[in-house]
Design an enzyme around this catalytic site. Structure first.
Site, PDB file in Angstrom:
ATOM      1  N   VAL A  87       0.842  -1.208   0.000  1.00 48.37           N
ATOM      2  CA  VAL A  87       0.000   0.000   0.000  1.00 48.37           C
ATOM      3  C   VAL A  87       0.877   1.259   0.000  1.00 48.37           C
ATOM      4  O   VAL A  87       0.641   2.201  -0.774  1.00 48.37           O
ATOM      5  CB  VAL A  87      -0.976  -0.001   1.206  1.00 48.37           C
ATOM      6  CG1 VAL A  87      -1.771   1.291   1.259  1.00 48.37           C
ATOM      7  CG2 VAL A  87      -1.906  -1.209   1.138  1.00 48.37           C
ATOM      8  N   LYS A 139      -7.437  -0.920  10.355  1.00 47.74           N
ATOM      9  CA  LYS A 139      -8.749  -1.228  10.957  1.00 47.74           C
ATOM     10  C   LYS A 139      -8.627  -1.826  12.356  1.00 47.74           C
ATOM     11  O   LYS A 139      -9.435  -1.556  13.227  1.00 47.74           O
ATOM     12  CB  LYS A 139      -9.530  -2.165  10.031  1.00 47.74           C
ATOM     13  CG  LYS A 139      -8.749  -3.427   9.676  1.00 47.74           C
ATOM     14  CD  LYS A 139      -8.712  -3.699   8.192  1.00 47.74           C
ATOM     15  CE  LYS A 139      -7.541  -4.622   7.903  1.00 47.74           C
ATOM     16  NZ  LYS A 139      -7.489  -5.199   6.602  1.00 47.74           N
ATOM     17  N   VAL A 169     -11.769   0.801   6.049  1.00 41.70           N
ATOM     18  CA  VAL A 169     -12.972  -0.012   5.788  1.00 41.70           C
ATOM     19  C   VAL A 169     -13.233  -0.092   4.283  1.00 41.70           C
ATOM     20  O   VAL A 169     -13.360   0.929   3.620  1.00 41.70           O
ATOM     21  CB  VAL A 169     -14.226   0.586   6.472  1.00 41.70           C
ATOM     22  CG1 VAL A 169     -15.451  -0.277   6.192  1.00 41.70           C
ATOM     23  CG2 VAL A 169     -14.010   0.725   7.970  1.00 41.70           C
ATOM     24  N   GLY A 204     -11.422  -0.813   1.700  1.00 46.55           N
ATOM     25  CA  GLY A 204     -10.376  -0.347   0.775  1.00 46.55           C
ATOM     26  C   GLY A 204     -10.732   0.891  -0.016  1.00 46.55           C
ATOM     27  O   GLY A 204     -10.798   1.992   0.534  1.00 46.55           O
ATOM     28  N   ILE A 239     -13.538   1.862  -1.450  1.00 46.90           N
ATOM     29  CA  ILE A 239     -14.899   2.431  -1.411  1.00 46.90           C
ATOM     30  C   ILE A 239     -14.933   3.570  -0.392  1.00 46.90           C
ATOM     31  O   ILE A 239     -14.555   3.369   0.758  1.00 46.90           O
ATOM     32  CB  ILE A 239     -15.949   1.377  -0.972  1.00 46.90           C
ATOM     33  CG1 ILE A 239     -15.871   0.129  -1.850  1.00 46.90           C
ATOM     34  CG2 ILE A 239     -17.349   1.969  -0.965  1.00 46.90           C
ATOM     35  CD1 ILE A 239     -16.815  -0.994  -1.405  1.00 46.90           C
ATOM     36  N   GLY A 281      -2.904 -12.276  -2.713  1.00 45.51           N
ATOM     37  CA  GLY A 281      -2.658 -11.118  -1.846  1.00 45.51           C
ATOM     38  C   GLY A 281      -3.911 -10.497  -1.260  1.00 45.51           C
ATOM     39  O   GLY A 281      -3.886  -9.370  -0.772  1.00 45.51           O
ATOM     40  N   GLU A 339      -5.355 -11.481   4.847  1.00 39.80           N
ATOM     41  CA  GLU A 339      -4.483 -10.893   5.872  1.00 39.80           C
ATOM     42  C   GLU A 339      -3.280 -11.817   6.086  1.00 39.80           C
ATOM     43  O   GLU A 339      -3.332 -12.998   5.727  1.00 39.80           O
ATOM     44  CB  GLU A 339      -5.238 -10.781   7.196  1.00 39.80           C
ATOM     45  CG  GLU A 339      -6.443  -9.862   7.162  1.00 39.80           C
ATOM     46  CD  GLU A 339      -6.074  -8.434   6.823  1.00 39.80           C
ATOM     47  OE1 GLU A 339      -5.274  -7.826   7.542  1.00 39.80           O
ATOM     48  OE2 GLU A 339      -6.582  -7.917   5.814  1.00 39.80           O
ATOM     49  N   LYS A 365     -13.940  -3.754  10.867  1.00 42.84           N
ATOM     50  CA  LYS A 365     -14.497  -2.735   9.969  1.00 42.84           C
ATOM     51  C   LYS A 365     -15.907  -2.340  10.412  1.00 42.84           C
ATOM     52  O   LYS A 365     -16.275  -1.160  10.389  1.00 42.84           O
ATOM     53  CB  LYS A 365     -14.498  -3.269   8.531  1.00 42.84           C
ATOM     54  CG  LYS A 365     -13.072  -3.501   7.993  1.00 42.84           C
ATOM     55  CD  LYS A 365     -13.092  -4.346   6.728  1.00 42.84           C
ATOM     56  CE  LYS A 365     -11.690  -4.573   6.182  1.00 42.84           C
ATOM     57  NZ  LYS A 365     -11.647  -5.635   5.166  1.00 42.84           N
ATOM     58  N   GLY A 412      -6.198  -4.511  -1.784  1.00 41.39           N
ATOM     59  CA  GLY A 412      -5.206  -4.332  -2.854  1.00 41.39           C
ATOM     60  C   GLY A 412      -4.534  -2.972  -2.788  1.00 41.39           C
ATOM     61  O   GLY A 412      -5.066  -2.019  -2.218  1.00 41.39           O
TER      62      GLY A 412
HETATM   63  N1  HSE Z   1      -8.014  -9.115   4.022  1.00 40.65           N
HETATM   64  C1  HSE Z   1      -8.893  -8.043   3.723  1.00 40.65           C
HETATM   65  C2  HSE Z   1      -9.982  -8.578   2.807  1.00 40.65           C
HETATM   66  C3  HSE Z   1      -8.120  -6.924   3.078  1.00 40.65           C
HETATM   67  O1  HSE Z   1      -9.901  -9.726   2.358  1.00 40.65           O
HETATM   68  O2  HSE Z   1     -10.937  -7.859   2.568  1.00 40.65           O
HETATM   69  C4  HSE Z   1      -8.727  -5.565   3.233  1.00 40.65           C
HETATM   70  O3  HSE Z   1      -8.944  -5.196   4.548  1.00 40.65           O
END
Ligand code: HSE
Length: 417
Positions: free
Chosen positions: A12, A100, A124, A126, A128, A178, A181, A196, A293
């Site tokens: 990120v 988060k 929360v 990503g 959005i 990817g 977590e 979240k 992502g």
């Molecule tokens: N591991 C999280 C997911 C990544 O799969 O949504 C974003 O918080």
């Protein structure tokens, strides 16, 4: 020029640096000033990275650098991140975080400490912009309900399982892509979604709950039989985070959920996220997009930086005066009401159905529908119930599981209609 320090230069962090550079003209026009990342903090200085900024291993060189205006925290985790963010705030830096877990535990303390802007759009869903939608765009509303697919990994697994694929194999694929977590238990166990949900609920309801206080169940026990049942009866299975106002109480829960396939949220597939928010003024609104992502998360982080540079200063959780006027409290888990689907594996014997029906009735649970699947190794009984309380269904399940004709633990999924 506004100077940024980034703590944690991974996927990120690199995406933030690259996109600030790639879109620098439009970002400058929108922010009104040039924005430059002047320092990064990393664990390992020798790791090869595709960026060109000075790096250090000492976070205080960022949080205590008088030249730096905004500290961006991207290391994840709770304790170290809390120490860093607190230090940045106490040194009068504006803070942007995507973390988060940190906010699930410390958002109210951080709100108290923060005398400077504190933004967290990327924490929360990503890419959005749900934080700004809820905190700013919907600020005229009483929030009646939030219902979201807020873990991409679980949604990806459930989507792929519908094609008949095996849970473990798909989880491995989600890790390789990817999405998951570092510890995928956070995803499949529902904890990431819970973090979240708690953030969204504190904006909507000023509820200072911790993950330990709310109902969290993951997708580990969902199998292909449940998915086939769902299909046959016109449902989809989704891991939902739900925050609901019921009188003066707030229900907060994360669990696999059967939802009618016609509902818009049922159509959200793969790694995508979606959140439905119902307000008393606006009605139902819906937000959809990539929840994980590098680039989607960077899009949200950079929007926070721009907001701070513009001088917008929304209160962190969205209220300048506490929302106590509504006097809301967290609903105890055992009082939460839901409809259920139960799958019970039994030996085919006289009186089995009668006994199960009796246990359900004596726990105040009314059966809505019933199906007996033909015998393979054993008989599968599928029930759906009318609304009942968490404590009633849990007690009934325990009692049924004690019967000698029951072959294995009962599978259950809550139904939202
Ligand atoms: N591991 C999280 C997911 C990544 O799969 O949504 C974003 O918080």
């Amino acid at each position: 020029m506004v100077k940024i320090g980034i703590i944690g230069v991974g996927t990120v962090g690199e995406a933030v640096i690259k996109n600030l550079e790639k879109n620098k003209e439009i970002i400058k026009a929108r922010a009104g000033k040039e924005i430059k990342v002047v320092k990064g903090v990393v664990k390992n200085l020798n790791k090869k990275r595709d960026i060109n900024i000075p790096l250090t291993t000492n976070y205080k060189e960022v949080t205590q650098d008088p030249e730096i205006d905004i500290v961006v925290e991207l290391i994840g985790g709770v304790d170290k991140a809390y120490e860093i963010v607190k230090d940045a705030l106490l040194n009068n830096k504006a803070v942007v975080t995507a973390n988060k877990a940190l906010l699930a535990y410390h958002r109210f303390e951080l709100q108290k400490i923060a005398k400077t802007p504190f933004e967290y759009e990327a924490s929360v869903a990503g890419g959005i912009p749900i934080i700004k939608a809820l905190r700013d765009g919907l600020s005229a509303n009483h929030i009646l309900e939030i219902k979201g697919i807020i873990n991409g990994t679980c949604n990806y697994i459930l989507t792929e399982m519908k094609k008949g694929r095996n849970y473990q194999e798909v989880l491995k694929e989600a890790q390789e892509k990817g999405y998951a977590e570092a510890n995928p238990t956070f995803d499949v166990g529902g904890f990431d979604a819970a973090h979240k949900l708690l953030i969204l609920a504190s904006i909507a309801y000023n509820i200072d709950a911790k993950p330990e206080d709310i109902l969290i169940e993951g997708i580990e026990n969902i199998n292909l039989t449940d998915i086939e049942f769902a299909k046959e009866f016109g449902y989809e299975i989704k891991l939902l985070g739900i925050a609901k106002k019921v009188k003066n109480q707030i229900e907060l829960r994360v669990h696999p959920t059967l939802i009618k396939k016609e509902e818009m949220i049922s159509k959200v597939e793969g790694v995508m996220n979606a959140i439905s928010v119902k307000g008393d003024v606006v009605g139902e609104t819906m937000y959809y997009g990539p929840g994980a992502g590098g680039n989607p998360t960077a899009s949200a982080v950079i929007s926070d930086i721009i907001e701070i540079v513009r001088g917008n200063n929304s209160p962190m959780l969205g209220y300048k005066i506490p929302l106590e006027i509504e006097n809301l409290s967290l609903k105890p888990i055992e009082e939460i009401e839901s409809k259920y689907y139960l799958r019970i594996a039994v030996n085919d014997k006289i009186g089995v159905l009668e006994k199960i029906a009796h246990i359900l009735a004596s726990n105040n649970i009314s059966i809505a529908s019933f199906l007996q699947k033909p015998k393979e190794k054993y008989v599968k009984l599928l029930f759906s119930t009318h609304k009942c309380k968490e404590k009633e269904i849990k007690k009934a399940i325990k009692e049924i599981e004690k019967q000698e004709f029951v072959i294995k633990p009962i599978n259950y999924i809550r139904i939202e209609e």
